[in-house]
Design an enzyme around this catalytic site. Sequence first.
Site, PDB file in Angstrom:
ATOM      1  N   TYR A  20      -1.631  -2.381  10.210  1.00  0.00           N
ATOM      2  CA  TYR A  20      -1.751  -2.532   8.756  1.00  0.00           C
ATOM      3  C   TYR A  20      -0.541  -1.907   8.055  1.00  0.00           C
ATOM      4  O   TYR A  20       0.084  -2.511   7.187  1.00  0.00           O
ATOM      5  CB  TYR A  20      -3.057  -1.870   8.306  1.00  0.00           C
ATOM      6  CG  TYR A  20      -3.298  -1.840   6.816  1.00  0.00           C
ATOM      7  CD1 TYR A  20      -3.814  -2.940   6.149  1.00  0.00           C
ATOM      8  CD2 TYR A  20      -3.033  -0.697   6.077  1.00  0.00           C
ATOM      9  CE1 TYR A  20      -4.056  -2.898   4.774  1.00  0.00           C
ATOM     10  CE2 TYR A  20      -3.276  -0.648   4.712  1.00  0.00           C
ATOM     11  CZ  TYR A  20      -3.792  -1.757   4.068  1.00  0.00           C
ATOM     12  OH  TYR A  20      -4.027  -1.712   2.710  1.00  0.00           O
TER      13      TYR A  20
ATOM     14  N   SER B 294       0.856  -1.196   0.000  1.00  0.00           N
ATOM     15  CA  SER B 294       0.000   0.000   0.000  1.00  0.00           C
ATOM     16  C   SER B 294       0.888   1.241   0.000  1.00  0.00           C
ATOM     17  O   SER B 294       2.040   1.184   0.474  1.00  0.00           O
ATOM     18  CB  SER B 294      -0.870  -0.008   1.256  1.00  0.00           C
ATOM     19  OG  SER B 294      -1.474   1.255   1.436  1.00  0.00           O
TER      20      SER B 294
END
Length: 257
Positions: free
Chosen positions: A156, A144
């Site tokens: 995350y 990401s």
Amino acid sequence: MPQRLQGKTAVITGAAGGIGSAMSRLFAQEGCAVALADINDEAGEKVAEEIRSAGGAALYRHADISRPAQVRDLFQETAGRFGGLDILVNNAIFSAGDGAIAEEDDEVFDRTIEVCLKGPYLCTKHALPLLKARGGGSIITLSSVNALFAFGETAYTAAKGGLISMMRLVAADYGEWNIRSNVICPGTIATKTCMDYWERFPAGFAKLLDMYPLKRIGKPMEVAQYALFLASDESSFVTGSVCVVDGGLLAGRKFEF
Ligand SMILES: NC(=O)c1ccc[n+]([C@@H]2O[C@H](COP(=O)([O-])OP(=O)(O)OC[C@H]3O[C@@H](n4cnc5c(N)ncnc54)[C@H](O)[C@@H]3O)[C@@H](O)[C@H]2O)c1
């Protein structure tokens, strides 16, 4: 025109989700036999059935990628059914974090790392011997933009950063087996999970859009198209790369004098 993945087989994790299902459909359209892995069985079966109805080759398997036995079975079954493996897409995620480190819940942190970092570790470990047996292959891992600038939830973001280091190492360690390993870092992509999240923060979403030079967020198929390039032989000299698919987010905004 020849299909770009003709004769190849792929395992795609998180294949019931937004980007995973787009990649599964696109790879199948390009002649790839796809093994779809997820824990959302109803949605996963539906995507597989859709692909088969359109004339493609697809199977769905329930596989929690944080569980070693389930990952082992997924790869054994895929190789047994389709005769080998050429492509792995590490795409599944668990994300329920709360933001900054002081507010993070320890159990959520552990589960996020288990699925988002240990999951790709297990899948890659089981894929490597199968890719070697084929004389090479392509591993594509979804990280990401969060891994490249300070944004997002603690666990995350940490997992996504770890993936870049781990999957670059795979490129260095297994290049001699003709195995390529590349990472895609998407910006904000309009999947259900993502839109459900941003619906809670409409003002924040408007600010987010303004950060994108293209003034919009991406579509799952725009990430899938990049993954298709990395999966195909067109990218035969691309390995160890970190590819940003972010509508210019990391480039920054126009400077207003
Ligand atoms: N959508 C975005 O804005 C965005 C931005 C940057 C990066 N990404 C990355 O792209 C990838 C796909 O994101 P998405 O938005 O399509 O997600 P999604 O939530 O739509 O899909 C994720 C899928 O993973 C599955 N899953 C959850 N836990 C699992 C487990 N333990 N084992 C197997 N499957 C499991 C879910 O059931 C779901 O189908 C992720 O790696 C994500 O981090 C997405």
